[in-house]
Design a protein around this motif. Sequence first.
Motif, PDB file in Angstrom:
ATOM      1  N   LYS A 131       9.335  -5.930  -4.666  1.00 60.40           N
ATOM      2  CA  LYS A 131       9.827  -4.574  -4.922  1.00 60.40           C
ATOM      3  C   LYS A 131      11.112  -4.244  -4.172  1.00 60.40           C
ATOM      4  O   LYS A 131      11.895  -3.426  -4.631  1.00 60.40           O
ATOM      5  CB  LYS A 131       8.745  -3.554  -4.575  1.00 60.40           C
ATOM      6  CG  LYS A 131       8.346  -3.514  -3.104  1.00 60.40           C
ATOM      7  CD  LYS A 131       7.271  -2.476  -2.835  1.00 60.40           C
ATOM      8  CE  LYS A 131       7.772  -1.080  -3.074  1.00 60.40           C
ATOM      9  NZ  LYS A 131       6.743  -0.057  -2.766  1.00 60.40           N
ATOM     10  N   ASN A 132      11.338  -4.858  -3.026  1.00 63.31           N
ATOM     11  CA  ASN A 132      12.515  -4.529  -2.229  1.00 63.31           C
ATOM     12  C   ASN A 132      13.631  -5.557  -2.346  1.00 63.31           C
ATOM     13  O   ASN A 132      14.572  -5.553  -1.555  1.00 63.31           O
ATOM     14  CB  ASN A 132      12.109  -4.356  -0.762  1.00 63.31           C
ATOM     15  CG  ASN A 132      11.319  -3.082  -0.547  1.00 63.31           C
ATOM     16  OD1 ASN A 132      11.691  -2.032  -1.054  1.00 63.31           O
ATOM     17  ND2 ASN A 132      10.215  -3.183   0.184  1.00 63.31           N
TER      18      ASN A 132
ATOM     19  N   TYR B 136       6.676  -0.761 -12.606  1.00 65.96           N
ATOM     20  CA  TYR B 136       6.241   0.289 -11.681  1.00 65.96           C
ATOM     21  C   TYR B 136       4.717   0.328 -11.585  1.00 65.96           C
ATOM     22  O   TYR B 136       4.007   0.028 -12.550  1.00 65.96           O
ATOM     23  CB  TYR B 136       6.717   1.664 -12.156  1.00 65.96           C
ATOM     24  CG  TYR B 136       8.202   1.803 -12.315  1.00 65.96           C
ATOM     25  CD1 TYR B 136       9.017   2.133 -11.240  1.00 65.96           C
ATOM     26  CD2 TYR B 136       8.812   1.621 -13.557  1.00 65.96           C
ATOM     27  CE1 TYR B 136      10.399   2.269 -11.385  1.00 65.96           C
ATOM     28  CE2 TYR B 136      10.183   1.756 -13.716  1.00 65.96           C
ATOM     29  CZ  TYR B 136      10.963   2.082 -12.627  1.00 65.96           C
ATOM     30  OH  TYR B 136      12.321   2.217 -12.790  1.00 65.96           O
TER      31      TYR B 136
ATOM     32  N   GLY C  81       0.634   2.686  -6.450  1.00 64.55           N
ATOM     33  CA  GLY C  81       0.905   1.724  -5.388  1.00 64.55           C
ATOM     34  C   GLY C  81       0.015   0.503  -5.425  1.00 64.55           C
ATOM     35  O   GLY C  81       0.071  -0.332  -4.516  1.00 64.55           O
TER      36      GLY C  81
ATOM     37  N   SER D  32      17.790   2.776  -4.283  1.00 64.65           N
ATOM     38  CA  SER D  32      17.274   3.331  -5.521  1.00 64.65           C
ATOM     39  C   SER D  32      17.847   2.592  -6.722  1.00 64.65           C
ATOM     40  O   SER D  32      18.836   1.868  -6.617  1.00 64.65           O
ATOM     41  CB  SER D  32      17.587   4.822  -5.610  1.00 64.65           C
ATOM     42  OG  SER D  32      18.986   5.033  -5.580  1.00 64.65           O
TER      43      SER D  32
ATOM     44  N   PRO E 282      13.567   5.945  -6.864  1.00 60.56           N
ATOM     45  CA  PRO E 282      13.455   5.278  -5.566  1.00 60.56           C
ATOM     46  C   PRO E 282      12.564   4.042  -5.696  1.00 60.56           C
ATOM     47  O   PRO E 282      11.905   3.831  -6.716  1.00 60.56           O
ATOM     48  CB  PRO E 282      12.798   6.343  -4.688  1.00 60.56           C
ATOM     49  CG  PRO E 282      11.970   7.135  -5.656  1.00 60.56           C
ATOM     50  CD  PRO E 282      12.754   7.181  -6.938  1.00 60.56           C
ATOM     51  N   ARG E 283      12.535   3.254  -4.667  1.00 61.19           N
ATOM     52  CA  ARG E 283      11.687   2.054  -4.693  1.00 61.19           C
ATOM     53  C   ARG E 283      10.212   2.363  -4.485  1.00 61.19           C
ATOM     54  O   ARG E 283       9.378   1.458  -4.552  1.00 61.19           O
ATOM     55  CB  ARG E 283      12.144   1.087  -3.595  1.00 61.19           C
ATOM     56  CG  ARG E 283      13.571   0.549  -3.756  1.00 61.19           C
ATOM     57  CD  ARG E 283      13.676  -0.458  -4.876  1.00 61.19           C
ATOM     58  NE  ARG E 283      15.034  -0.974  -5.012  1.00 61.19           N
ATOM     59  CZ  ARG E 283      15.364  -2.267  -4.879  1.00 61.19           C
ATOM     60  NH1 ARG E 283      14.438  -3.162  -4.626  1.00 61.19           N
ATOM     61  NH2 ARG E 283      16.613  -2.642  -5.032  1.00 61.19           N
ATOM     62  N   THR E 284       9.876   3.594  -4.236  1.00 57.04           N
ATOM     63  CA  THR E 284       8.508   3.968  -3.867  1.00 57.04           C
ATOM     64  C   THR E 284       7.472   3.417  -4.826  1.00 57.04           C
ATOM     65  O   THR E 284       6.416   2.911  -4.404  1.00 57.04           O
ATOM     66  CB  THR E 284       8.378   5.508  -3.819  1.00 57.04           C
ATOM     67  OG1 THR E 284       9.412   6.035  -2.995  1.00 57.04           O
ATOM     68  CG2 THR E 284       7.013   5.908  -3.274  1.00 57.04           C
ATOM     69  N   TYR E 285       7.741   3.532  -6.118  1.00 54.50           N
ATOM     70  CA  TYR E 285       6.742   3.153  -7.111  1.00 54.50           C
ATOM     71  C   TYR E 285       7.011   1.786  -7.745  1.00 54.50           C
ATOM     72  O   TYR E 285       6.303   1.376  -8.663  1.00 54.50           O
ATOM     73  CB  TYR E 285       6.687   4.209  -8.220  1.00 54.50           C
ATOM     74  CG  TYR E 285       6.363   5.590  -7.697  1.00 54.50           C
ATOM     75  CD1 TYR E 285       5.103   5.878  -7.189  1.00 54.50           C
ATOM     76  CD2 TYR E 285       7.320   6.600  -7.693  1.00 54.50           C
ATOM     77  CE1 TYR E 285       4.799   7.139  -6.696  1.00 54.50           C
ATOM     78  CE2 TYR E 285       7.023   7.867  -7.211  1.00 54.50           C
ATOM     79  CZ  TYR E 285       5.764   8.134  -6.709  1.00 54.50           C
ATOM     80  OH  TYR E 285       5.472   9.385  -6.229  1.00 54.50           O
TER      81      TYR E 285
END
Length: 327
Positions: free
Chosen positions: A72-73, A84, A88, A107, A135-138
């Motif tokens: 994801k990162n 996505y 999480g 992002s 954003p990378r959150t999901y």
Amino acid sequence: MLAAAAADVGYKEGPDNDTKHGRWYGLNYNPWCDMAISYWAQQSGNAGAVGKFAYCPSHVNWFRARGQWLGKNAAARRGDIVFYSWDGGPVADHVGIVAEDSGPGQSLATIEGNTSSGNSGSQGNGDGCYRRTRPRTYVLGFGRPAYSGSSSGGDSGPSRAQSSIGGLTYGYGAHGDHVTRIGRALVARGFGSHYAEGPGPDWSDADTLNYEAFQRSLGYSGSDADGVPGPDSLARLLGSTPGTQTYAPFPGTDWFKSSPRNPLVTAMGRRLVAEGCGCYVDGPGPQWTDADRQSYAAWQRKQGFGGADADGWPGQRTWDALQVPAV
């Protein structure tokens, strides 16, 4: 691929998920985010590189199996397929295509079907196709298709070459515990910066990029630093360089059948326990016992062996995968 996606920006679905993408796929009136990806791939001549899917988790597994999965990162590239997970968890809920390069953790600018134009509507089952910034959150991770013209060299991406050493395949498409072993050795040597997740058993672009950095540290350049292991660099990575972790060579099946008493048996037992295969009441210790054999049989089964191939007597392949430290 991106032009085909951009042409659909602003497209609105009809009642009950009625879309041209669903009609084309043959699964109309269903959530259509991944059908849109597949449709754009077909429209742009990239179906072979992107695949044809309606179910996001299956699409993720397809990229993983091809060694084209990034965490994801990871640094994202234009044309990457981004998946996505809204809660999480490990299962993909939605998918889009990356429209602009993005550094690790930054992002993402995307184009997505079956989403909403803003955060107030459904993100995974919205009313149309829109450009989004997320954003990378999901983010669960990325599939990186081998688009035509991006298979080798320069700015087109990591090498897709392979090598075969000792009967094992390394490089693009390789799979197995030996791939994980390479990744762990790279991390131990300080060459793991491209891993966002892992290392794992599927050779990925991150493995290639990390291995390339290791090759350059050895003085290789040009085509000799392509990120694909060769016999010399592999030997130097896995233990022949002073100060690095070395692994015990396989002493042979007959050695174990001789009921040895040796510190190597203890080292093996500790590795079996670390892998969740320990069947010990006491120990492990230096004397080979039935508990060692039962533990090793559990390790063989974990490696996919069965029947007579999981009899608890060590063999070359499972020994190499176990990575017993030299004593």
